[in-house]
Design an enzyme around this catalytic site. Sequence first.
Site, PDB file in Angstrom:
ATOM      1  N   ARG A 274       0.361 -12.804   5.180  1.00 47.49           N
ATOM      2  CA  ARG A 274       1.930 -13.215   4.998  1.00 47.49           C
ATOM      3  C   ARG A 274       2.756 -12.478   6.211  1.00 47.49           C
ATOM      4  NH1 ARG A 274       3.109 -12.416  -1.087  1.00 47.49           N
ATOM      5  NH2 ARG A 274       5.102 -12.491  -0.344  1.00 47.49           N
TER       6      ARG A 274
ATOM      7  N   PRO B  67       0.861  -1.134   0.044  1.00 43.62           N
ATOM      8  CA  PRO B  67       0.030  -0.054  -0.092  1.00 43.62           C
ATOM      9  C   PRO B  67       0.862   1.310  -0.010  1.00 43.62           C
ATOM     10  CG  PRO B  67      -0.668  -1.448   1.822  1.00 43.62           C
ATOM     11  CD  PRO B  67       0.698  -2.002   1.219  1.00 43.62           C
ATOM     12  N   GLU B  68       0.631   2.239  -0.971  1.00 41.46           N
ATOM     13  CA  GLU B  68       1.234   3.419  -1.084  1.00 41.46           C
ATOM     14  C   GLU B  68       0.338   4.555  -0.397  1.00 41.46           C
ATOM     15  OE1 GLU B  68       2.800   4.111  -4.887  1.00 41.46           O
ATOM     16  OE2 GLU B  68       2.691   1.990  -5.337  1.00 41.46           O
TER      17      GLU B  68
END
Length: 274
Positions: free
Chosen positions: A113, A2-3
């Site tokens: 993850r 995510p940016e």
Amino acid sequence: MPELPEVETIVRDLRPSLLERSITRAELTHSDVLRGVSRPTLLRGLAGTTIRDVFRRAKHAVFDLGARRLVVQPGMTGSLLVFDRPLRDDEAKYAVLRATLDDGRLLIYRDVRRIGTLLWLDTKGWARYDAAIGPEPLEDAFTPEVLLRAVGRTRQAIKKGLMDQRLLAGVGNIYANEALFAARIDPSRPANRLSVEEYRALHEALVRILQAAVANQGTTLRDYRTGTGERGQFQFELLAYGREGQPCVRCGTRLAGTHAIDARITVFCHRCQV
Ligand SMILES: [Zn+2]
């Protein structure tokens, strides 16, 4: 990962319902997401605190808890969610951090993850963390001159410069590709060789695209979800990222894809990015 637009969306979704709520207890299923703090210290520290503010810095969500700040960097498979009911088994499975609020709701950091990270910073640690990150592109103080000063010193490829969090906050691979395409700049050019005019165009493109992405609640390619569990919508607006081999929307040339610049995929138009 995510940016800026994705983390900004998460923070905006969560903030109103979390302000001034207290954390009554916290649980952590795996310690491997922790950086510089042990599980007992984090869990003891979280219990009894009040959430003074929730905001974004670069690609991280920050919970201001008074004396300490919890900094969450959601990895590619990370999300922050609030539940007003008990978790289902599939939801509980990847809930790495679970904070129970004083109104009974659950604040969850979910990470399939576990490639995201959690930091637990005191005032000094926060100041050090904050000072190591470049300017925020959506703040009023961010002008073409600020971008030029921040990124224009490096001889690295401009795309690498844009993505270097020490130089500029919040921009990753998707939005670097999009901004360079919009500004018609070859991503491989050394950042210190771009003209003032080009930095002006790049600044305009960056700000416009990041704002549009926030307005569209970010880009969902796979796992990213907003703070309310929805998909973002900006993936439908992408003109470069993910379009290698497809025609350029400006000139019709087939877009090229390369991993030569920074080992990440760079998509660009040979003809109109110079
Ligand atoms: Zn083109």
